[in-house]
Design a protein around this motif. Structure first.
Motif, PDB file in Angstrom:
ATOM      1  N   VAL A 280       0.832  -1.202   0.000  1.00 52.90           N
ATOM      2  CA  VAL A 280       0.000   0.000   0.000  1.00 52.90           C
ATOM      3  C   VAL A 280       0.869   1.255   0.000  1.00 52.90           C
ATOM      4  CG1 VAL A 280      -1.644   1.297   1.418  1.00 52.90           C
ATOM      5  CG2 VAL A 280      -1.959  -1.133   1.067  1.00 52.90           C
ATOM      6  N   MET A 281       2.047   1.145   0.585  1.00 55.65           N
ATOM      7  CA  MET A 281       2.922   2.319   0.694  1.00 55.65           C
ATOM      8  C   MET A 281       3.446   2.811  -0.652  1.00 55.65           C
ATOM      9  SD  MET A 281       5.123   1.577   4.126  1.00 55.65           S
ATOM     10  CE  MET A 281       5.717  -0.046   3.705  1.00 55.65           C
ATOM     11  N   ILE A 282       3.424   1.965  -1.684  1.00 55.26           N
ATOM     12  CA  ILE A 282       3.984   2.383  -2.973  1.00 55.26           C
ATOM     13  C   ILE A 282       2.920   2.584  -4.045  1.00 55.26           C
ATOM     14  CG2 ILE A 282       6.256   1.379  -2.591  1.00 55.26           C
ATOM     15  CD1 ILE A 282       5.381  -0.988  -4.342  1.00 55.26           C
ATOM     16  N   GLN A 283       1.662   2.668  -3.650  1.00 54.26           N
ATOM     17  CA  GLN A 283       0.621   2.829  -4.651  1.00 54.26           C
ATOM     18  C   GLN A 283       0.509   4.258  -5.160  1.00 54.26           C
ATOM     19  OE1 GLN A 283      -2.982   1.144  -3.171  1.00 54.26           O
ATOM     20  NE2 GLN A 283      -2.289  -0.940  -3.564  1.00 54.26           N
ATOM     21  N   GLY A 284       0.748   5.238  -4.349  1.00 54.05           N
ATOM     22  CA  GLY A 284       0.747   6.629  -4.798  1.00 54.05           C
ATOM     23  C   GLY A 284      -0.585   7.117  -5.334  1.00 54.05           C
ATOM     24  N   ARG A 285      -1.679   6.705  -4.741  1.00 52.27           N
ATOM     25  CA  ARG A 285      -2.999   7.074  -5.247  1.00 52.27           C
ATOM     26  C   ARG A 285      -3.304   8.563  -5.096  1.00 52.27           C
ATOM     27  NH1 ARG A 285      -6.055   2.634  -6.609  1.00 52.27           N
ATOM     28  NH2 ARG A 285      -5.339   0.681  -5.734  1.00 52.27           N
ATOM     29  N   VAL A 286      -2.697   9.213  -4.137  1.00 51.40           N
ATOM     30  CA  VAL A 286      -2.976  10.628  -3.924  1.00 51.40           C
ATOM     31  C   VAL A 286      -2.445  11.486  -5.073  1.00 51.40           C
ATOM     32  CG1 VAL A 286      -0.895  11.202  -2.607  1.00 51.40           C
ATOM     33  CG2 VAL A 286      -3.039  12.386  -2.124  1.00 51.40           C
ATOM     34  N   LEU A 287      -1.509  10.941  -5.834  1.00 48.50           N
ATOM     35  CA  LEU A 287      -0.931  11.697  -6.944  1.00 48.50           C
ATOM     36  C   LEU A 287      -1.999  12.093  -7.955  1.00 48.50           C
ATOM     37  CD1 LEU A 287       1.573  12.818  -8.333  1.00 48.50           C
ATOM     38  CD2 LEU A 287       1.848  10.609  -9.456  1.00 48.50           C
ATOM     39  N   GLY A 288      -2.949  11.226  -8.240  1.00 52.90           N
ATOM     40  CA  GLY A 288      -4.020  11.546  -9.185  1.00 52.90           C
ATOM     41  C   GLY A 288      -4.853  12.734  -8.733  1.00 52.90           C
ATOM     42  N   ILE A 289      -5.071  12.836  -7.444  1.00 54.12           N
ATOM     43  CA  ILE A 289      -5.849  13.952  -6.902  1.00 54.12           C
ATOM     44  C   ILE A 289      -5.066  15.247  -7.025  1.00 54.12           C
ATOM     45  CG2 ILE A 289      -6.877  14.882  -4.796  1.00 54.12           C
ATOM     46  CD1 ILE A 289      -7.341  11.905  -3.989  1.00 54.12           C
ATOM     47  N   LEU A 290      -3.794  15.217  -6.658  1.00 56.97           N
ATOM     48  CA  LEU A 290      -2.975  16.431  -6.719  1.00 56.97           C
ATOM     49  C   LEU A 290      -2.765  16.904  -8.158  1.00 56.97           C
ATOM     50  CD1 LEU A 290      -0.272  15.567  -4.046  1.00 56.97           C
ATOM     51  CD2 LEU A 290      -2.173  17.154  -3.815  1.00 56.97           C
ATOM     52  N   VAL A 291      -2.458  15.968  -9.049  1.00 57.34           N
ATOM     53  CA  VAL A 291      -2.224  16.337 -10.447  1.00 57.34           C
ATOM     54  C   VAL A 291      -3.526  16.817 -11.082  1.00 57.34           C
ATOM     55  CG1 VAL A 291      -1.600  15.428 -12.717  1.00 57.34           C
ATOM     56  CG2 VAL A 291      -0.199  14.900 -10.742  1.00 57.34           C
TER      57      VAL A 291
ATOM     58  N   PRO B  31       9.925  -2.153  -9.405  1.00 58.09           N
ATOM     59  CA  PRO B  31      10.297  -1.041 -10.305  1.00 58.09           C
ATOM     60  C   PRO B  31       9.278  -0.844 -11.444  1.00 58.09           C
ATOM     61  CG  PRO B  31      12.229  -2.345  -9.798  1.00 58.09           C
ATOM     62  CD  PRO B  31      11.053  -3.096  -9.240  1.00 58.09           C
ATOM     63  N   GLY B  32       8.761  -1.917 -11.986  1.00 52.96           N
ATOM     64  CA  GLY B  32       7.739  -1.793 -13.027  1.00 52.96           C
ATOM     65  C   GLY B  32       6.444  -1.211 -12.486  1.00 52.96           C
ATOM     66  N   GLN B  33       6.088  -1.571 -11.258  1.00 50.39           N
ATOM     67  CA  GLN B  33       4.878  -1.025 -10.653  1.00 50.39           C
ATOM     68  C   GLN B  33       5.002   0.474 -10.423  1.00 50.39           C
ATOM     69  OE1 GLN B  33       3.636  -3.114  -7.100  1.00 50.39           O
ATOM     70  NE2 GLN B  33       4.060  -5.096  -8.020  1.00 50.39           N
ATOM     71  N   LEU B  34       6.188   0.930 -10.098  1.00 52.58           N
ATOM     72  CA  LEU B  34       6.388   2.362  -9.866  1.00 52.58           C
ATOM     73  C   LEU B  34       6.225   3.171 -11.150  1.00 52.58           C
ATOM     74  CD1 LEU B  34       9.449   2.385  -7.466  1.00 52.58           C
ATOM     75  CD2 LEU B  34       7.037   2.573  -6.893  1.00 52.58           C
TER      76      LEU B  34
ATOM     77  N   ILE C 293       8.420   7.947  -3.604  1.00 48.41           N
ATOM     78  CA  ILE C 293       8.058   6.538  -3.775  1.00 48.41           C
ATOM     79  C   ILE C 293       9.296   5.682  -4.041  1.00 48.41           C
ATOM     80  CG2 ILE C 293       6.824   4.940  -5.293  1.00 48.41           C
ATOM     81  CD1 ILE C 293       4.535   6.856  -5.349  1.00 48.41           C
ATOM     82  N   SER C 294      10.307   6.236  -4.682  1.00 47.20           N
ATOM     83  CA  SER C 294      11.536   5.475  -4.907  1.00 47.20           C
ATOM     84  C   SER C 294      12.214   5.124  -3.585  1.00 47.20           C
ATOM     85  CB  SER C 294      12.499   6.267  -5.788  1.00 47.20           C
ATOM     86  OG  SER C 294      11.960   6.425  -7.072  1.00 47.20           O
ATOM     87  N   VAL C 295      12.227   6.059  -2.667  1.00 49.64           N
ATOM     88  CA  VAL C 295      12.833   5.802  -1.359  1.00 49.64           C
ATOM     89  C   VAL C 295      11.993   4.800  -0.569  1.00 49.64           C
ATOM     90  CG1 VAL C 295      13.438   6.854   0.856  1.00 49.64           C
ATOM     91  CG2 VAL C 295      13.986   8.036  -1.276  1.00 49.64           C
ATOM     92  N   VAL C 296      10.675   4.985  -0.592  1.00 48.72           N
ATOM     93  CA  VAL C 296       9.785   4.089   0.139  1.00 48.72           C
ATOM     94  C   VAL C 296       9.827   2.680  -0.456  1.00 48.72           C
ATOM     95  CG1 VAL C 296       7.363   3.659   0.729  1.00 48.72           C
ATOM     96  CG2 VAL C 296       8.296   5.955   0.926  1.00 48.72           C
ATOM     97  N   SER C 297      10.012   2.591  -1.769  1.00 44.26           N
ATOM     98  CA  SER C 297      10.032   1.274  -2.409  1.00 44.26           C
ATOM     99  C   SER C 297      11.212   0.424  -1.924  1.00 44.26           C
ATOM    100  CB  SER C 297      10.066   1.406  -3.923  1.00 44.26           C
ATOM    101  OG  SER C 297      11.319   1.878  -4.374  1.00 44.26           O
TER     102      SER C 297
END
Length: 101
Positions: free
Chosen positions: A19-30, A96-99, A53-57
């Motif tokens: 869940v930590m690498i999904q980055g769903r909030v990015l869609g809202i901000l962008v 890496p592909g998921q990111l 996300i790279s660091v968290v991954s």
């Protein structure tokens, strides 16, 4: 049934930590930045998101490779935990592909 149990344990651990690498909030901000007519801000959000996300991954990859040890620490069967750990370590190569997707 041991293989199914191992896959279930592995999925439980990888889904909880993934869940930590999904980055769903990015869609809202962008979406908000583009909607406000500020595409440059949307690009900044994307760049910052990739950096964070790279660091968290890295933490997620380490945790997925420690799946066997985690389940053994929780009192799981050694054989099932070993299979779950193998499954999670193979799955960790997809991060890496998921990111990027």
């Amino acid at each position: 049934t041991e293989s199914l149990s191992a896959a279930a344990l592995s999925d439980l651990w990888t889904m909880c930590t993934g869940v930590m690498i999904q980055g769903r909030v990015l869609g809202i901000l962008v979406g908000g930045a583009v909607g406000a007519g500020n595409p440059k801000l949307a690009g900044i959000y994307l760049q910052v998101s990739y950096a964070v996300i790279s660091v968290v991954s890295i933490v997620v990859i380490i945790s997925w490779n420690l799946t066997e040890k985690v389940w053994i620490a929780f009192g799981g069967d050694a054989n099932i935990s070993e299979m779950a750990g193998y499954y999670a370590s193979v799955l960790s190569t997809s991060i890496p592909g998921q990111l990027l997707f």
